[in-house]
Design an enzyme around this catalytic site. Sequence first.
Site, PDB file in Angstrom:
ATOM      1  N   ASP A   1      -2.604 -12.670  -1.224  1.00  0.00           N
ATOM      2  CA  ASP A   1      -1.358 -13.075  -0.554  1.00  0.00           C
ATOM      3  C   ASP A   1      -0.728 -12.008   0.321  1.00  0.00           C
ATOM      4  O   ASP A   1       0.472 -12.005   0.542  1.00  0.00           O
ATOM      5  CB  ASP A   1      -0.360 -13.509  -1.626  1.00  0.00           C
ATOM      6  CG  ASP A   1      -0.196 -12.452  -2.714  1.00  0.00           C
ATOM      7  OD1 ASP A   1      -0.529 -11.277  -2.446  1.00  0.00           O
ATOM      8  OD2 ASP A   1       0.253 -12.791  -3.826  1.00  0.00           O
TER       9      ASP A   1
ATOM     10  N   GLU B   1      -8.543 -15.947  -5.359  1.00  0.00           N
ATOM     11  CA  GLU B   1      -7.220 -15.888  -6.019  1.00  0.00           C
ATOM     12  C   GLU B   1      -6.277 -16.919  -5.395  1.00  0.00           C
ATOM     13  O   GLU B   1      -5.168 -16.613  -4.941  1.00  0.00           O
ATOM     14  CB  GLU B   1      -6.608 -14.480  -5.976  1.00  0.00           C
ATOM     15  CG  GLU B   1      -5.492 -14.306  -7.012  1.00  0.00           C
ATOM     16  CD  GLU B   1      -4.994 -12.868  -7.118  1.00  0.00           C
ATOM     17  OE1 GLU B   1      -5.640 -12.048  -7.789  1.00  0.00           O
ATOM     18  OE2 GLU B   1      -3.946 -12.567  -6.539  1.00  0.00           O
TER      19      GLU B   1
ATOM     20  N   GLU C   1       4.827 -12.658  -0.014  1.00  0.00           N
ATOM     21  CA  GLU C   1       3.546 -13.114  -0.570  1.00  0.00           C
ATOM     22  C   GLU C   1       3.513 -14.602  -0.892  1.00  0.00           C
ATOM     23  O   GLU C   1       2.492 -15.265  -0.683  1.00  0.00           O
ATOM     24  CB  GLU C   1       3.193 -12.301  -1.823  1.00  0.00           C
ATOM     25  CG  GLU C   1       2.822 -10.840  -1.542  1.00  0.00           C
ATOM     26  CD  GLU C   1       4.039  -9.928  -1.386  1.00  0.00           C
ATOM     27  OE1 GLU C   1       5.185 -10.410  -1.555  1.00  0.00           O
ATOM     28  OE2 GLU C   1       3.854  -8.742  -1.077  1.00  0.00           O
TER      29      GLU C   1
ATOM     30  N   HIS D   1       6.798  -1.441  -6.564  1.00  0.00           N
ATOM     31  CA  HIS D   1       6.652  -1.306  -5.110  1.00  0.00           C
ATOM     32  C   HIS D   1       7.069  -2.521  -4.288  1.00  0.00           C
ATOM     33  O   HIS D   1       7.033  -2.492  -3.067  1.00  0.00           O
ATOM     34  CB  HIS D   1       5.196  -0.996  -4.759  1.00  0.00           C
ATOM     35  CG  HIS D   1       4.290  -2.177  -4.952  1.00  0.00           C
ATOM     36  ND1 HIS D   1       3.720  -2.486  -6.151  1.00  0.00           N
ATOM     37  CD2 HIS D   1       3.884  -3.138  -4.091  1.00  0.00           C
ATOM     38  CE1 HIS D   1       2.988  -3.575  -6.044  1.00  0.00           C
ATOM     39  NE2 HIS D   1       3.078  -4.003  -4.805  1.00  0.00           N
TER      40      HIS D   1
ATOM     41  N   HIS E   1       3.717   4.592  -5.409  1.00  0.00           N
ATOM     42  CA  HIS E   1       3.137   3.967  -4.208  1.00  0.00           C
ATOM     43  C   HIS E   1       3.482   4.802  -2.971  1.00  0.00           C
ATOM     44  O   HIS E   1       4.529   5.454  -2.932  1.00  0.00           O
ATOM     45  CB  HIS E   1       3.745   2.567  -4.119  1.00  0.00           C
ATOM     46  CG  HIS E   1       3.121   1.647  -3.111  1.00  0.00           C
ATOM     47  ND1 HIS E   1       3.256   1.810  -1.757  1.00  0.00           N
ATOM     48  CD2 HIS E   1       2.370   0.537  -3.269  1.00  0.00           C
ATOM     49  CE1 HIS E   1       2.615   0.836  -1.120  1.00  0.00           C
ATOM     50  NE2 HIS E   1       2.061   0.048  -2.027  1.00  0.00           N
TER      51      HIS E   1
HETATM   52  C1  UD1 Z   1       1.366  -4.540   0.456  1.00  0.00           C
HETATM   53  C2  UD1 Z   1       1.404  -6.065   0.301  1.00  0.00           C
HETATM   54  C3  UD1 Z   1       1.799  -6.429  -1.114  1.00  0.00           C
HETATM   55  C4  UD1 Z   1       0.940  -5.721  -2.143  1.00  0.00           C
HETATM   56  C5  UD1 Z   1       0.933  -4.236  -1.866  1.00  0.00           C
HETATM   57  C6  UD1 Z   1      -0.035  -3.584  -2.807  1.00  0.00           C
HETATM   58  C7  UD1 Z   1       2.098  -7.263   2.327  1.00  0.00           C
HETATM   59  C8  UD1 Z   1       3.210  -7.835   3.091  1.00  0.00           C
HETATM   60  N1  UD1 Z   1       2.407  -6.625   1.199  1.00  0.00           N
HETATM   61  O1  UD1 Z   1       2.704  -4.080   0.311  1.00  0.00           O
HETATM   62  O2  UD1 Z   1       1.632  -7.833  -1.298  1.00  0.00           O
HETATM   63  O3  UD1 Z   1       1.482  -5.958  -3.420  1.00  0.00           O
HETATM   64  O4  UD1 Z   1       0.517  -3.991  -0.519  1.00  0.00           O
HETATM   65  O5  UD1 Z   1       0.165  -2.225  -2.933  1.00  0.00           O
HETATM   66  O6  UD1 Z   1       0.967  -7.389   2.741  1.00  0.00           O
HETATM   67  N2  UD1 Z   1       1.294   3.526   2.955  1.00  0.00           N
HETATM   68  C9  UD1 Z   1       0.604   4.669   3.242  1.00  0.00           C
HETATM   69  N3  UD1 Z   1      -0.694   4.765   2.837  1.00  0.00           N
HETATM   70  C10 UD1 Z   1      -1.325   3.794   2.159  1.00  0.00           C
HETATM   71  C11 UD1 Z   1      -0.609   2.619   1.870  1.00  0.00           C
HETATM   72  C12 UD1 Z   1       0.688   2.495   2.276  1.00  0.00           C
HETATM   73  O7  UD1 Z   1       1.137   5.588   3.843  1.00  0.00           O
HETATM   74  O8  UD1 Z   1      -2.496   3.950   1.806  1.00  0.00           O
HETATM   75  C13 UD1 Z   1       2.706   3.407   3.391  1.00  0.00           C
HETATM   76  C14 UD1 Z   1       2.852   3.220   4.907  1.00  0.00           C
HETATM   77  O9  UD1 Z   1       3.993   3.893   5.340  1.00  0.00           O
HETATM   78  C15 UD1 Z   1       3.050   1.704   5.030  1.00  0.00           C
HETATM   79  C16 UD1 Z   1       3.880   1.434   3.799  1.00  0.00           C
HETATM   80  O10 UD1 Z   1       3.301   2.265   2.781  1.00  0.00           O
HETATM   81  O11 UD1 Z   1       3.672   1.361   6.235  1.00  0.00           O
HETATM   82  C17 UD1 Z   1       3.938   0.014   3.321  1.00  0.00           C
HETATM   83  O12 UD1 Z   1       2.653  -0.587   3.282  1.00  0.00           O
HETATM   84  P1  UD1 Z   1       2.539  -2.187   3.485  1.00  0.00           P
HETATM   85  O13 UD1 Z   1       1.102  -2.565   3.398  1.00  0.00           O
HETATM   86  O14 UD1 Z   1       3.286  -2.595   4.698  1.00  0.00           O
HETATM   87  O15 UD1 Z   1       3.353  -2.789   2.287  1.00  0.00           O
HETATM   88  P2  UD1 Z   1       3.196  -2.642   0.727  1.00  0.00           P
HETATM   89  O16 UD1 Z   1       4.560  -2.528   0.179  1.00  0.00           O
HETATM   90  O17 UD1 Z   1       2.186  -1.618   0.410  1.00  0.00           O
HETATM   91  N1  UDP Z   2      -3.549   0.732  -9.085  1.00  0.00           N
HETATM   92  C1  UDP Z   2      -4.266   1.918  -8.883  1.00  0.00           C
HETATM   93  N2  UDP Z   2      -3.572   3.093  -8.759  1.00  0.00           N
HETATM   94  C2  UDP Z   2      -2.226   3.167  -8.834  1.00  0.00           C
HETATM   95  C3  UDP Z   2      -1.507   1.950  -9.026  1.00  0.00           C
HETATM   96  C4  UDP Z   2      -2.201   0.757  -9.133  1.00  0.00           C
HETATM   97  O1  UDP Z   2      -5.477   1.897  -8.830  1.00  0.00           O
HETATM   98  O2  UDP Z   2      -1.686   4.256  -8.739  1.00  0.00           O
HETATM   99  C5  UDP Z   2      -4.293  -0.520  -9.218  1.00  0.00           C
HETATM  100  C6  UDP Z   2      -3.953  -1.370 -10.409  1.00  0.00           C
HETATM  101  O3  UDP Z   2      -4.669  -0.986 -11.551  1.00  0.00           O
HETATM  102  C7  UDP Z   2      -4.345  -2.750  -9.911  1.00  0.00           C
HETATM  103  C8  UDP Z   2      -3.982  -2.705  -8.442  1.00  0.00           C
HETATM  104  O4  UDP Z   2      -3.958  -1.332  -8.104  1.00  0.00           O
HETATM  105  O5  UDP Z   2      -5.751  -2.948 -10.006  1.00  0.00           O
HETATM  106  C9  UDP Z   2      -2.650  -3.333  -8.223  1.00  0.00           C
HETATM  107  O6  UDP Z   2      -2.210  -3.018  -6.959  1.00  0.00           O
HETATM  108  P1  UDP Z   2      -0.692  -2.996  -6.548  1.00  0.00           P
HETATM  109  O7  UDP Z   2       0.168  -2.835  -7.738  1.00  0.00           O
HETATM  110  O8  UDP Z   2      -0.571  -2.005  -5.446  1.00  0.00           O
HETATM  111  O9  UDP Z   2      -0.488  -4.428  -5.877  1.00  0.00           O
HETATM  112  P2  UDP Z   2      -0.208  -5.883  -6.445  1.00  0.00           P
HETATM  113  O10 UDP Z   2      -1.186  -6.179  -7.514  1.00  0.00           O
HETATM  114  O11 UDP Z   2       1.207  -5.909  -6.915  1.00  0.00           O
HETATM  115  O12 UDP Z   2      -0.357  -6.753  -5.251  1.00  0.00           O
END
Ligand code: UD1
Ligand code: UDP
Length: 382
Positions: free
Chosen positions: A98, A120, A134, A210, A243
């Site tokens: 999602d 999923e 999502e 997060h 995160h």
């Molecule tokens: C995204 C997903 C959310 C999921 C989450 C898992 C959307 C809208 N949201 O949210 O459903 O639960 O991922 O973790 O798709 N960033 C980094 N490095 C990384 C990852 C993230 O710097 O490797 C920072 C960046 O500044 C980025 C911000 O995190 O812009 C947010 O990332 P984004 O993918 O937009 O949203 P999440 O909150 O991670």
């Molecule tokens: N996870 C990880 N390292 C972390 C935090 C989460 O490997 O520091 C793993 C966790 O075990 C799970 C997945 O990431 O498999 C969940 O991702 P996240 O919580 O970012 O997203 P969501 O499931 O809420 O979409």
Amino acid sequence: MEKLRIMSVFGTRPEAIKMAPLVKELKTREEIESICCVTAQHRQMLDSVMEVFGLKADCDLDIMTPNQTLSMITTKCLTGMDGAIERFQPDMILVHGDTSTTFAGALSAFYHKVKVGHVEAGLRTYNKYSPYPEEMNRRLVTALADLYFCPTANNRENLLREGIQNGVFVTGNTVIDALKTTVRKEYRFTTDLLNSLDYEHRKVILVTCHRRENYGEPMQNIMEALRDIAEANEDVELVYPVHLSPTVRQTAWRYLTGTPRVHLIDPLDADEMHNLMARSYMVMTDSGGLQEEAPALGKPVLVLRRETERPEAVDAGTVALAGVRYADILRMGNELLHDEAVYARMAHAVNPYGDGFACRRIADAIEWHFGRRAQRPEDFSA
Ligand code: UD1
Ligand code: UDP
């Protein structure tokens, strides 16, 4: 006959963890050419998963920017996908869950008249803004998809209620397939902190937080409750891999820096995370994936959200909704720490989300759909 070209598209950490075993399963199939396309909506957190599971992308759209907006992710994914689809000419695109990558991947497939398989599928809260965005992403993908791989029978029921009858399979969640490959009794962590924690005599609480709908006041409430739980309980060690989202990091550091027994650390590699979970006392999280993994490992979970699209483990008694109010989180956290009966009721392993063979069922279903296999796979039942 030519091989089926099946392109898996993903970009964030959870999608990668849950798609990794499927990409590997598809690679073993003689009828299938497996193509792995990453959007890199997450850069570092995606790369870490690719390394842990030994995956190599055939195509990397590299779209991430710091503090990206939802529109930025969607538009960059759509533009990048045009080139990827033209280059690889897939027969089907698989998206997962999602996220914005999921939605854009499915929409792009539709624009190119390529079939969509949704891994999923069928999770719902029926609240448009929770989880945000999502819930809407997965509903939109339902409209775009041709095949639906539901983790549970309850997810299939959701789709049936919406009039989706064809192409629906109950497969179990691929996260359980992934978990089977990472958790090891003899696992050694890569950091001194995680190796030195006394998991037997102290209560290790694993925390993640997060979600966008928790930004602002809900996240502040959560952090204050976590701080007060750690301050009041001397036998607790709270480990919080934070995160990389700048909003999340600012909030976590602002409220929790310097709190005794709170360990704010960088995101963990998936194998470290799964093994830490396996040794922890309990989990407090707003994550989707952790709500599926922790029950399989027999760890009680307090969900830091108002509602969940994963009611199966709540029904099984191992997950409880704590909400996002300070007083509720504090009360429920303390109860799990002090009331042995409550803890014992929640701390048992259940597997409503899968038996570790979801990827096999999904690959079989794809082959069956394209006429490359005689037998429809049997549905997973818990
Ligand atoms: C995204 C997903 C959310 C999921 C989450 C898992 C959307 C809208 N949201 O949210 O459903 O639960 O991922 O973790 O798709 N960033 C980094 N490095 C990384 C990852 C993230 O710097 O490797 C920072 C960046 O500044 C980025 C911000 O995190 O812009 C947010 O990332 P984004 O993918 O937009 O949203 P999440 O909150 O991670
Ligand atoms: N996870 C990880 N390292 C972390 C935090 C989460 O490997 O520091 C793993 C966790 O075990 C799970 C997945 O990431 O498999 C969940 O991702 P996240 O919580 O970012 O997203 P969501 O499931 O809420 O979409």
